[in-house]
Design a protein around this motif. Sequence first.
Motif, PDB file in Angstrom:
ATOM      1  N   UNK A  42     -43.678  -5.255 -39.422  1.00  0.00           N
ATOM      2  CA  UNK A  42     -44.758  -4.526 -40.066  1.00  0.00           C
ATOM      3  C   UNK A  42     -45.142  -3.251 -39.317  1.00  0.00           C
ATOM      4  N   UNK A  43     -45.606  -2.297 -40.075  1.00  0.00           N
ATOM      5  CA  UNK A  43     -46.142  -1.068 -39.495  1.00  0.00           C
ATOM      6  C   UNK A  43     -47.163  -0.477 -40.462  1.00  0.00           C
ATOM      7  N   UNK A  44     -47.881   0.503 -39.991  1.00  0.00           N
ATOM      8  CA  UNK A  44     -48.940   1.092 -40.809  1.00  0.00           C
ATOM      9  C   UNK A  44     -48.410   2.078 -41.838  1.00  0.00           C
ATOM     10  N   UNK A  45     -47.176   2.555 -41.636  1.00  0.00           N
ATOM     11  CA  UNK A  45     -46.599   3.540 -42.543  1.00  0.00           C
ATOM     12  C   UNK A  45     -45.174   3.165 -42.912  1.00  0.00           C
ATOM     13  N   UNK A  46     -44.761   3.601 -44.086  1.00  0.00           N
ATOM     14  CA  UNK A  46     -43.396   3.376 -44.555  1.00  0.00           C
ATOM     15  C   UNK A  46     -42.421   4.118 -43.634  1.00  0.00           C
TER      16      UNK A  46
END
Length: 136
Positions: free
Chosen positions: A41-45
């Motif tokens: 997971x991350x905050x941005x694509x």
Amino acid sequence: MFSEHPVPTVTPWTEKQFEYAREGVLAVQKCVDCGGLWYPPSSNCPTCLSDKVEWVPVSGKGRLWSWIAIHRPYLPAFKDEIPYIVAAVKLDEGPLLITTLVGVEKDDIVIDSVVESEFAEFGPDSLPMPVFRPRS
């Protein structure tokens, strides 16, 4: 079996992942703008850098892309599991996950074999984490 393992920290980015996992569902992040799927997971694509992301269930099925047998317990909690298999699994939906391969001896592992996710409980809080098993 995994009660002494370090427990991952639940963050705002991973909270939904663990909600799905508690239901026995593997989920990854999806970009609302470009439709890309990814893990971890991350905050941005990672493709278009959009911050419009959501969690979506995936099949949990994939193929073994690579693996390594760990013969040294780098943390004391892993001493009774040596050797264990760390694997890279390419999900049918696309993302590549680094995970643990269970239910197979290292001499019987075949690259590109079909695998399927299940969940193992890690830590005193019973935090479910995906592991993969060869599918028969």
